[in-house]
Design a protein around this motif. Structure first.
Motif, PDB file in Angstrom:
ATOM      1  N   GLU A  13       0.830  -1.209   0.000  1.00  0.00           N
ATOM      2  CA  GLU A  13       0.000   0.000   0.000  1.00  0.00           C
ATOM      3  C   GLU A  13       0.860   1.253   0.000  1.00  0.00           C
ATOM      4  OE1 GLU A  13      -3.538   2.073   2.686  1.00  0.00           O
ATOM      5  OE2 GLU A  13      -2.850   0.043   3.118  1.00  0.00           O
ATOM      6  N   LEU A  14       1.952   1.247   0.772  1.00  0.00           N
ATOM      7  CA  LEU A  14       2.851   2.402   0.791  1.00  0.00           C
ATOM      8  C   LEU A  14       3.459   2.646  -0.591  1.00  0.00           C
ATOM      9  CD1 LEU A  14       4.762   1.837   4.163  1.00  0.00           C
ATOM     10  CD2 LEU A  14       3.002   3.547   3.692  1.00  0.00           C
ATOM     11  N   ARG A  15       3.899   1.566  -1.226  1.00  0.00           N
ATOM     12  CA  ARG A  15       4.506   1.723  -2.551  1.00  0.00           C
ATOM     13  C   ARG A  15       3.472   2.207  -3.572  1.00  0.00           C
ATOM     14  NH1 ARG A  15       6.996  -3.427  -0.966  1.00  0.00           N
ATOM     15  NH2 ARG A  15       9.161  -2.991  -0.332  1.00  0.00           N
ATOM     16  N   GLU A  16       2.251   1.695  -3.464  1.00  0.00           N
ATOM     17  CA  GLU A  16       1.206   2.137  -4.382  1.00  0.00           C
ATOM     18  C   GLU A  16       0.891   3.616  -4.171  1.00  0.00           C
ATOM     19  OE1 GLU A  16      -3.485   1.187  -5.485  1.00  0.00           O
ATOM     20  OE2 GLU A  16      -2.434   0.014  -3.951  1.00  0.00           O
ATOM     21  N   LEU A  17       0.851   4.049  -2.923  1.00  0.00           N
ATOM     22  CA  LEU A  17       0.579   5.457  -2.636  1.00  0.00           C
ATOM     23  C   LEU A  17       1.659   6.350  -3.232  1.00  0.00           C
ATOM     24  CD1 LEU A  17      -0.882   7.761  -1.215  1.00  0.00           C
ATOM     25  CD2 LEU A  17       0.260   7.108   0.914  1.00  0.00           C
ATOM     26  N   VAL A  18       2.903   5.945  -3.066  1.00  0.00           N
ATOM     27  CA  VAL A  18       4.006   6.728  -3.631  1.00  0.00           C
ATOM     28  C   VAL A  18       3.906   6.771  -5.152  1.00  0.00           C
ATOM     29  CG1 VAL A  18       6.503   6.776  -3.960  1.00  0.00           C
ATOM     30  CG2 VAL A  18       5.550   6.338  -1.682  1.00  0.00           C
ATOM     31  N   ALA A  19       3.612   5.623  -5.769  1.00  0.00           N
ATOM     32  CA  ALA A  19       3.542   5.574  -7.232  1.00  0.00           C
ATOM     33  C   ALA A  19       2.400   6.430  -7.767  1.00  0.00           C
ATOM     34  CB  ALA A  19       3.380   4.121  -7.688  1.00  0.00           C
ATOM     35  N   ARG A  20       1.245   6.365  -7.112  1.00  0.00           N
ATOM     36  CA  ARG A  20       0.075   7.094  -7.606  1.00  0.00           C
ATOM     37  C   ARG A  20       0.205   8.604  -7.417  1.00  0.00           C
ATOM     38  NH1 ARG A  20      -5.726   4.324  -7.368  1.00  0.00           N
ATOM     39  NH2 ARG A  20      -5.193   2.195  -7.918  1.00  0.00           N
ATOM     40  N   THR A  21       1.088   9.039  -6.540  1.00  0.00           N
ATOM     41  CA  THR A  21       1.245  10.479  -6.309  1.00  0.00           C
ATOM     42  C   THR A  21       2.536  11.020  -6.900  1.00  0.00           C
ATOM     43  OG1 THR A  21       2.235   9.995  -4.135  1.00  0.00           O
ATOM     44  CG2 THR A  21      -0.144  10.432  -4.200  1.00  0.00           C
ATOM     45  N   GLU A  22       3.203  10.212  -7.688  1.00  0.00           N
ATOM     46  CA  GLU A  22       4.457  10.647  -8.302  1.00  0.00           C
ATOM     47  C   GLU A  22       4.219  11.880  -9.176  1.00  0.00           C
ATOM     48  OE1 GLU A  22       8.363  10.599  -8.427  1.00  0.00           O
ATOM     49  OE2 GLU A  22       7.273   8.924  -7.516  1.00  0.00           O
ATOM     50  N   GLY A  23       5.030  12.893  -8.977  1.00  0.00           N
ATOM     51  CA  GLY A  23       4.935  14.099  -9.803  1.00  0.00           C
ATOM     52  C   GLY A  23       3.951  15.140  -9.300  1.00  0.00           C
ATOM     53  N   LEU A  24       3.137  14.804  -8.318  1.00  0.00           N
ATOM     54  CA  LEU A  24       2.166  15.770  -7.789  1.00  0.00           C
ATOM     55  C   LEU A  24       2.881  16.771  -6.891  1.00  0.00           C
ATOM     56  CD1 LEU A  24      -0.895  13.511  -6.898  1.00  0.00           C
ATOM     57  CD2 LEU A  24      -0.410  14.769  -9.009  1.00  0.00           C
ATOM     58  N   GLU A  25       2.519  18.042  -7.016  1.00  0.00           N
ATOM     59  CA  GLU A  25       3.152  19.105  -6.263  1.00  0.00           C
ATOM     60  C   GLU A  25       2.099  19.903  -5.512  1.00  0.00           C
ATOM     61  OE1 GLU A  25       5.233  21.431  -9.071  1.00  0.00           O
ATOM     62  OE2 GLU A  25       6.772  19.918  -9.503  1.00  0.00           O
ATOM     63  N   PRO A  26       2.489  20.603  -4.449  1.00  0.00           N
ATOM     64  CA  PRO A  26       1.536  21.447  -3.723  1.00  0.00           C
ATOM     65  C   PRO A  26       0.864  22.456  -4.653  1.00  0.00           C
ATOM     66  CG  PRO A  26       3.560  21.207  -2.461  1.00  0.00           C
ATOM     67  CD  PRO A  26       3.818  20.586  -3.803  1.00  0.00           C
ATOM     68  N   GLY A  27      -0.448  22.568  -4.545  1.00  0.00           N
ATOM     69  CA  GLY A  27      -1.197  23.495  -5.384  1.00  0.00           C
ATOM     70  C   GLY A  27      -1.467  22.990  -6.792  1.00  0.00           C
ATOM     71  N   GLY A  28      -1.013  21.773  -7.094  1.00  0.00           N
ATOM     72  CA  GLY A  28      -1.153  21.259  -8.453  1.00  0.00           C
ATOM     73  C   GLY A  28      -2.593  21.055  -8.873  1.00  0.00           C
ATOM     74  N   GLU A  29      -3.434  20.541  -7.983  1.00  0.00           N
ATOM     75  CA  GLU A  29      -4.826  20.298  -8.334  1.00  0.00           C
ATOM     76  C   GLU A  29      -5.540  21.606  -8.663  1.00  0.00           C
ATOM     77  OE1 GLU A  29      -8.478  17.579  -6.656  1.00  0.00           O
ATOM     78  OE2 GLU A  29      -7.386  18.816  -5.228  1.00  0.00           O
ATOM     79  N   GLU A  30      -5.274  22.637  -7.886  1.00  0.00           N
ATOM     80  CA  GLU A  30      -5.933  23.923  -8.128  1.00  0.00           C
ATOM     81  C   GLU A  30      -5.529  24.493  -9.484  1.00  0.00           C
ATOM     82  OE1 GLU A  30      -6.438  28.268  -5.913  1.00  0.00           O
ATOM     83  OE2 GLU A  30      -5.312  26.648  -4.962  1.00  0.00           O
TER      84      GLU A  30
END
Length: 468
Positions: free
Chosen positions: A192-209
């Motif tokens: 689960e930890l590895r999957e979480l890291v993989a799925r959030t790779e490249g995401l940065e603060p404020g990126g969704e907005e």
């Protein structure tokens, strides 16, 4: 010690506020003066049940309040009261209120608390003969307190240290147990930890907005293109024979330029018009560059939608309430994986901490037990001598120690046994002694144990009866 006792509308006492001093305080008076009423009021603080008869004439409620010193460690195992203790407060303010129907309410520092908690704490600070002493003598914990008080200050210090060590042990044991339960699903946890890291790779603060803003723009690309085209054409049309705003401004500039020699004050206007023409043409150029950027990203909207869906799916998968929480969880996952890769083992560390806590507790338990075993015979002889001087004749007193599971007070059970008359077997003092004998036993215990550990106030009701 008991510093102050306040009583309102209790039996015959309308209002009384008594302050006590260190040493012996004697309350004397004729029969019926109210001496026993004071003892009954103190009994309420020790947990006695309420009674409508406690209310004075015409009163709707009766009230008893005591201020007592609070020694270190007195609240160690009464968490409900420890949390209520005001910051910087060194003493205890305990109270009971009795209503007309016999119901009562207990208070500590002015806040309502369970009656049993107040009684348990007050019993540690105030000893009273009679039915309360019988109840206390029946408890091994109280007898341990008395024996340890006789053993001396160093023994009481060990008790305080053991109470702290026991709390540490409880926390360490809980932590180890939690990690052991987690270890059963450790493989799933790592995955689960590895999957979480993989799925959030490249995401940065404020990126969704930022992506949401970009998606909104791309969804309205047609309207943006039409508006930008119309604005650019209005400012500077591409067809040479169609005048735009910039051409109109240039035309105005040329008209004034022909006559500016006759009116020098028109010079400032000419400068303004020249700057306006330049800005209008620059704006038209920027609008056409904006149009070119829209045309250069035909698949960008689809890419943005996919990225936003990736974020939403990750939030659902890992139970994150928001984008920033998702990033925080990912950061923790990376940290935990890095620690595991570095060879750190949380379970091993917890087991080590538990072992150290157990060793500390075991050492203190052994020390306490050894001192108790050494002090018990001397304590028994001293109490027996006091009992003989208090009129119990050839009464004999014995202290028996027995091992039990370790706890915050150590690993010993203690029993005070008495043989008030020759020919009778030794039996627990609380079960064998009569009311008068209990008062004398209590007096002897306090005299020998220097008032008992953490119970410096002792209340005796007619302790001199039959002694002279």
């Amino acid at each position: 010690m008991l510093r102050r006792l306040r009583i309102e509308n209790f039996v015959l006492i309308r209002e009384a506020d008594l302050a006590f001093a260190p040493g012996l305080n004697a309350v004397t008076g004729e029969t019926g003066a109210g001496k026993t009423i004071l003892a009954q009021a103190i009994g309420l603080l020790l947990g006695a049940p309420g009674d409508p008869a406690y209310l004075g004439p015409g009163a709707q409620e009766a009230y008893v309040e005591a201020e007592l010193d609070l020694p270190d460690g007195a609240l160690d195992d009464i968490e409900s009261l420890a949390e209520l203790r005001p910051e910087g407060e060194e003493g205890l303010v305990a109270a009971r209120r009795v209503f007309a129907d016999g119901r009562t309410r207990a208070y500590a520092w002015g806040r309502a608390v369970p009656r049993e908690d107040v009684a348990a704490l007050v019993e540690r600070l105030l000893a009273m003969s009679g039915q309360f002493e019988q109840r206390r003598l029946a408890r091994s914990s109280h007898q341990l307190d008395v024996l340890d008080a006789f053993a001396g200050e160093e023994q009481l210090r060990r008790r305080t240290e053991l109470a702290r060590a026991w709390r540490t042990l409880v926390v360490a044991r809980r932590r180890r147990d939690e990690l052991e339960r987690a270890a059963a699903g450790r493989a799933e946890r790592l995955e689960e930890l590895r999957e979480l890291v993989a799925r959030t790779e490249g995401l940065e603060p404020g990126g969704e907005e930022r992506l949401l803003g970009e998606r909104e723009r791309l969804r309205h690309v047609t309207e943006l293109a039409e508006a930008a085209t119309a604005a650019a054409e209005a400012l500077a049309p591409e067809q040479a024979d169609v005048p735009g705003a910039s051409e109109r401004v240039a035309e105005a500039e040329r008209a004034l330029e022909r006559v500016s020699g006759f009116a020098p004050e028109l010079g400032d206007l000419l400068g303004d018009l020249g700057e306006a023409e330049i800005r209008l043409r620059e704006s038209a150029s920027s609008l056409r560059s904006f149009l070119a950027s829209l045309e250069a990203e035909p698949g960008r909207l689809e890419a943005v939608e996919e990225e936003l869906e990736r974020i939403a799916e990750a939030r659902r998968r890992f139970g994150a309430s928001g984008y920033e929480e998702l990033l925080a969880s990912a950061a923790e996952a990376r940290s935990e994986l890095a620690a595991l890769d570095a060879g750190a083992d949380p379970l091993a560390e917890a087991a080590q901490a538990l072992g150290e806590a157990e060793a500390s507790v075991d050492g203190l338990v052994r020390e306490l037990g050894a001192v108790r075993a050494q002090a018990a015979p001397e304590f028994a002889d001293a109490v027996a001598a006091e009992l003989a001087g208090l009129g119990l004749g050839e009464g004999q007193f014995r202290v028996e120690l027995a091992p039990r599971d370790a706890g915050p007070a150590g690993g010993d059970d203690v029993a005070f046994l008495i043989k008030p008359n020759p020919g009778l077997p030794f039996a627990p003092a609380a079960e064998t002694a009569s009311g008068g004998e209990l008062s004398r036993i209590a007096l002897a215990l306090r005299a020998v144990a220097h008032a008992g550990g953490g119970e410096p106030t002792i209340v005796f009701d007619e302790i001199d009866a039959g002694i002279g």
